[in-house]
Scaffold this motif. Structure first.
Motif, PDB file in Angstrom:
ATOM      1  N   PRO A 143       0.837  -1.203   0.000  1.00 35.93           N
ATOM      2  CA  PRO A 143       0.000   0.000   0.000  1.00 35.93           C
ATOM      3  C   PRO A 143       0.875   1.257   0.000  1.00 35.93           C
ATOM      4  CG  PRO A 143       0.018  -0.972   2.165  1.00 35.93           C
ATOM      5  CD  PRO A 143       0.797  -1.890   1.265  1.00 35.93           C
ATOM      6  N   ARG A 144       0.473   2.304  -0.755  1.00 35.59           N
ATOM      7  CA  ARG A 144       1.203   3.559  -0.820  1.00 35.59           C
ATOM      8  C   ARG A 144       0.630   4.519   0.205  1.00 35.59           C
ATOM      9  NH1 ARG A 144       1.964   4.594  -7.237  1.00 35.59           N
ATOM     10  NH2 ARG A 144       3.232   2.773  -7.610  1.00 35.59           N
ATOM     11  N   ILE A 145       1.554   5.279   0.861  1.00 39.74           N
ATOM     12  CA  ILE A 145       1.130   6.209   1.893  1.00 39.74           C
ATOM     13  C   ILE A 145       1.546   7.612   1.473  1.00 39.74           C
ATOM     14  CG2 ILE A 145       1.387   6.856   4.318  1.00 39.74           C
ATOM     15  CD1 ILE A 145       2.107   3.923   4.817  1.00 39.74           C
ATOM     16  N   GLY A 146       0.699   8.631   1.638  1.00 37.88           N
ATOM     17  CA  GLY A 146       1.014  10.029   1.413  1.00 37.88           C
ATOM     18  C   GLY A 146       1.423  10.311  -0.003  1.00 37.88           C
ATOM     19  N   TRP A 147       2.602  10.976  -0.152  1.00 41.95           N
ATOM     20  CA  TRP A 147       3.110  11.399  -1.452  1.00 41.95           C
ATOM     21  C   TRP A 147       3.469  10.205  -2.338  1.00 41.95           C
ATOM     22  CZ3 TRP A 147       3.326  15.976  -3.860  1.00 41.95           C
ATOM     23  CH2 TRP A 147       3.077  17.117  -3.112  1.00 41.95           C
ATOM     24  N   GLU A 148       3.749   9.078  -1.740  1.00 37.11           N
ATOM     25  CA  GLU A 148       4.186   7.928  -2.517  1.00 37.11           C
ATOM     26  C   GLU A 148       3.121   7.434  -3.487  1.00 37.11           C
ATOM     27  OE1 GLU A 148       5.498   4.978   0.205  1.00 37.11           O
ATOM     28  OE2 GLU A 148       7.168   6.171   0.907  1.00 37.11           O
ATOM     29  N   ARG A 149       1.871   7.693  -3.211  1.00 40.57           N
ATOM     30  CA  ARG A 149       0.833   7.174  -4.094  1.00 40.57           C
ATOM     31  C   ARG A 149       0.612   8.062  -5.315  1.00 40.57           C
ATOM     32  NH1 ARG A 149      -4.433   8.007  -0.290  1.00 40.57           N
ATOM     33  NH2 ARG A 149      -4.110  10.215  -0.072  1.00 40.57           N
ATOM     34  N   TYR A 150       1.251   9.255  -5.347  1.00 42.20           N
ATOM     35  CA  TYR A 150       1.121  10.139  -6.515  1.00 42.20           C
ATOM     36  C   TYR A 150       2.299   9.937  -7.454  1.00 42.20           C
ATOM     37  CZ  TYR A 150      -2.357  12.572  -3.688  1.00 42.20           C
ATOM     38  OH  TYR A 150      -3.428  12.867  -2.924  1.00 42.20           O
ATOM     39  N   SER A 151       2.063  10.158  -8.696  1.00 36.45           N
ATOM     40  CA  SER A 151       3.124  10.047  -9.700  1.00 36.45           C
ATOM     41  C   SER A 151       3.979  11.315  -9.652  1.00 36.45           C
ATOM     42  CB  SER A 151       2.517   9.856 -11.092  1.00 36.45           C
ATOM     43  OG  SER A 151       1.896  11.062 -11.501  1.00 36.45           O
ATOM     44  N   PRO A 152       5.193  11.261 -10.197  1.00 43.18           N
ATOM     45  CA  PRO A 152       6.045  12.452 -10.203  1.00 43.18           C
ATOM     46  C   PRO A 152       5.387  13.626 -10.903  1.00 43.18           C
ATOM     47  CG  PRO A 152       7.339  10.518 -10.777  1.00 43.18           C
ATOM     48  CD  PRO A 152       5.921  10.077 -10.695  1.00 43.18           C
ATOM     49  N   ALA A 153       4.651  13.411 -11.947  1.00 43.10           N
ATOM     50  CA  ALA A 153       3.980  14.504 -12.658  1.00 43.10           C
ATOM     51  C   ALA A 153       2.934  15.147 -11.759  1.00 43.10           C
ATOM     52  CB  ALA A 153       3.345  13.985 -13.943  1.00 43.10           C
ATOM     53  N   GLU A 154       2.236  14.309 -11.016  1.00 42.73           N
ATOM     54  CA  GLU A 154       1.215  14.846 -10.110  1.00 42.73           C
ATOM     55  C   GLU A 154       1.877  15.638  -8.975  1.00 42.73           C
ATOM     56  OE1 GLU A 154      -2.337  11.526 -10.324  1.00 42.73           O
ATOM     57  OE2 GLU A 154      -0.584  11.121  -9.103  1.00 42.73           O
ATOM     58  N   LYS A 155       3.028  15.166  -8.500  1.00 38.67           N
ATOM     59  CA  LYS A 155       3.748  15.873  -7.435  1.00 38.67           C
ATOM     60  C   LYS A 155       4.211  17.235  -7.925  1.00 38.67           C
ATOM     61  CE  LYS A 155       5.579  11.792  -5.141  1.00 38.67           C
ATOM     62  NZ  LYS A 155       6.791  11.032  -4.841  1.00 38.67           N
ATOM     63  N   ALA A 156       4.772  17.312  -9.106  1.00 38.01           N
ATOM     64  CA  ALA A 156       5.259  18.577  -9.653  1.00 38.01           C
ATOM     65  C   ALA A 156       4.116  19.555  -9.829  1.00 38.01           C
ATOM     66  CB  ALA A 156       5.965  18.323 -10.978  1.00 38.01           C
ATOM     67  N   GLN A 157       2.974  19.047 -10.296  1.00 40.78           N
ATOM     68  CA  GLN A 157       1.812  19.908 -10.494  1.00 40.78           C
ATOM     69  C   GLN A 157       1.328  20.460  -9.162  1.00 40.78           C
ATOM     70  OE1 GLN A 157      -1.502  17.905 -12.328  1.00 40.78           O
ATOM     71  NE2 GLN A 157      -2.709  19.774 -12.504  1.00 40.78           N
ATOM     72  N   GLY A 158       1.367  19.658  -8.122  1.00 44.22           N
ATOM     73  CA  GLY A 158       0.949  20.112  -6.784  1.00 44.22           C
ATOM     74  C   GLY A 158       1.914  21.157  -6.221  1.00 44.22           C
ATOM     75  N   GLU A 159       3.192  20.936  -6.449  1.00 41.72           N
ATOM     76  CA  GLU A 159       4.191  21.919  -5.987  1.00 41.72           C
ATOM     77  C   GLU A 159       3.993  23.252  -6.680  1.00 41.72           C
ATOM     78  OE1 GLU A 159       7.998  20.142  -6.652  1.00 41.72           O
ATOM     79  OE2 GLU A 159       7.785  18.743  -4.982  1.00 41.72           O
ATOM     80  N   ARG A 160       3.765  23.219  -8.007  1.00 46.87           N
ATOM     81  CA  ARG A 160       3.569  24.468  -8.746  1.00 46.87           C
ATOM     82  C   ARG A 160       2.325  25.197  -8.254  1.00 46.87           C
ATOM     83  NH1 ARG A 160       5.211  21.214 -13.094  1.00 46.87           N
ATOM     84  NH2 ARG A 160       3.056  20.864 -13.719  1.00 46.87           N
TER      85      ARG A 160
END
Length: 199
Positions: free
Chosen positions: A16-33
């Motif tokens: 099971p993925r927890i927190g940020w681990e369940r998002y893809s790198p593209a989704e993480k970058a979009q959230g940071e922006r």
């Protein structure tokens, strides 16, 4: 569609993925922006470049203000040192005037006054007037010639000898052979009458 294993269980259930681990790198970058954009709009900036310029300008202003404060502190410190030096010089002049006045009152003047100032020894640098006067009087007792007094010389010894030594003994000039004649008289070998007959 969820992949299944041979046992029929899905692969997601095993890891099971927890927190940020369940998002893809593209989704993480979009959230940071999105988070940065929200922060910039909250602070009143249009772009990250405008924020960087503002921070750089503020740092320069703070540095300039700091150097101005340091410059003022150094100027104040320099003024304090100059004031302390002026106080030291004034105290030194006051001590010199006090010593000079004590010597002049006892009769020192001219070159003798300068010599007396150099010879005046006071134990304490911040001596009061009584201590300076006492030291000046003891200098006067040791060196009265600095205060216009003439030392009385010891009288010369008799017969022109230097003072402190007795006169040299003066013996009357004798004739050759007179010492031997005196010796024979004392021993009684010659009588007084035979001496007069020999002359």
């Amino acid at each position: 569609m969820t992949p299944t294993t041979a046992a029929g269980k899905s692969s997601r259930s095993r890891s099971p993925r927890i927190g940020w681990e369940r998002y893809s790198p593209a989704e993480k970058a979009q959230g940071e922006r999105a988070a940065v954009k929200r922060l910039l709009s909250t602070l009143g900036f249009d772009s990250p470049k405008a924020l960087a310029e503002f921070v750089t300008t503020q740092r320069e202003v703070e540095q300039a203000a700091l150097t101005e404060v340091e410059r003022r502190e150094q100027a104040a410190e320099k003024r304090e040192l100059q004031a302390a030096r002026r106080e030291e010089l004034a105290a030194e002049r006051e001590r010199a005037a006090l010593r000079r006045a004590a010597l002049v009152a006892l009769g020192a003047e001219g070159d003798d006054l300068v010599d007396a100032e150099r010879l005046l020894a006071v134990d304490d640098e911040d001596a009061d007037e009584a201590q300076v006067q006492s030291a000046a009087e003891s200098l006067r007792a040791r060196r009265p010639e600095l205060f216009g007094e003439v030392r009385t010389r010891a009288p010369a010894a008799p017969a022109g000898a230097p003072a402190g030594r007795g006169p040299t003994r003066t013996t009357p000039v004798s004739k050759p052979g007179s010492a031997g004649l005196e010796m024979t008289k004392r021993r009684g070998l010659i009588s007084e009458s035979s001496e007069t007959a020999a002359r």
